[in-house]
Design a protein around this motif. Structure first.
Motif, mmCIF file in Angstrom:
data_model
loop_
_atom_site.group_PDB
_atom_site.id
_atom_site.type_symbol
_atom_site.label_atom_id
_atom_site.label_comp_id
_atom_site.label_asym_id
_atom_site.label_seq_id
_atom_site.Cartn_x
_atom_site.Cartn_y
_atom_site.Cartn_z
ATOM 1 N N LEU A 43 -1.553 7.918 10.379
ATOM 2 C CA LEU A 43 -2.478 8.183 11.484
ATOM 3 C C LEU A 43 -2.024 9.378 12.321
ATOM 4 O O LEU A 43 -2.816 10.248 12.678
ATOM 5 N N GLN A 44 -0.746 9.421 12.635
ATOM 6 C CA GLN A 44 -0.239 10.543 13.424
ATOM 7 C C GLN A 44 -0.323 11.861 12.656
ATOM 8 O O GLN A 44 -0.714 12.884 13.205
ATOM 9 N N TRP A 47 -3.982 13.091 12.411
ATOM 10 C CA TRP A 47 -4.502 13.576 13.684
ATOM 11 C C TRP A 47 -3.921 14.951 14.023
ATOM 12 O O TRP A 47 -4.636 15.853 14.448
ATOM 13 N N PRO A 55 -4.527 12.311 20.756
ATOM 14 C CA PRO A 55 -5.550 11.439 20.171
ATOM 15 C C PRO A 55 -6.359 10.728 21.249
ATOM 16 O O PRO A 55 -5.868 10.507 22.357
ATOM 17 N N GLU A 58 -8.638 5.145 21.942
ATOM 18 C CA GLU A 58 -8.749 4.111 20.919
ATOM 19 C C GLU A 58 -7.753 4.340 19.787
ATOM 20 O O GLU A 58 -7.096 3.412 19.318
ATOM 21 N N LEU A 59 -7.645 5.590 19.334
ATOM 22 C CA LEU A 59 -6.713 5.910 18.256
ATOM 23 C C LEU A 59 -5.275 5.757 18.734
ATOM 24 O O LEU A 59 -4.423 5.228 18.013
ATOM 25 N N GLN A 60 -4.994 6.181 19.948
ATOM 26 C CA GLN A 60 -3.638 6.035 20.480
ATOM 27 C C GLN A 60 -3.261 4.560 20.609
ATOM 28 O O GLN A 60 -2.135 4.174 20.325
ATOM 29 N N LEU A 62 -4.374 2.151 18.699
ATOM 30 C CA LEU A 62 -4.118 1.702 17.338
ATOM 31 C C LEU A 62 -2.733 2.145 16.870
ATOM 32 O O LEU A 62 -1.976 1.349 16.305
#
Length: 78
Positions: A43-44, A47, A55, A58-60, A62
């Motif tokens: 994910l990181q 991004w 991010p 919401e993504l952060q 997660l």
């Protein structure tokens, strides 16, 4: 105390019977770590490849949740 009045062997006190723990299973341990480490890194990485901005919330959230060791279960319906 006669043998008739004695409690059963397990209730007489003393040391409880020793139970040997099951030996660690490396394949299970590796799958457990990969369950959270792979999504956290991926994910990181994705991004940062997309943009230099931080991010979205919401993504952060997660990423933070996965970094605590909670894996993402992709195979169980929500």
């Amino acid at each position: 105390m006669t043998t008739r009045n004695r409690p059963p062997v397990g209730q007489r006190g003393g040391r409880p019977p020793s139970h040997q723990p099951h030996p660690a299973s490396w394949p299970k341990a590796i799958r457990a770590v990969r369950g959270w480490l792979t999504p956290w890194v991926t994910l990181q990485r994705y991004w940062r490849a997309w943009t230099v901005k931080p991010p979205p919330t919401e993504l952060q959230n997660l990423i933070n949740a996965v970094s605590t060791g909670r894996p993402i279960d992709l195979y169980t319906p929500a």
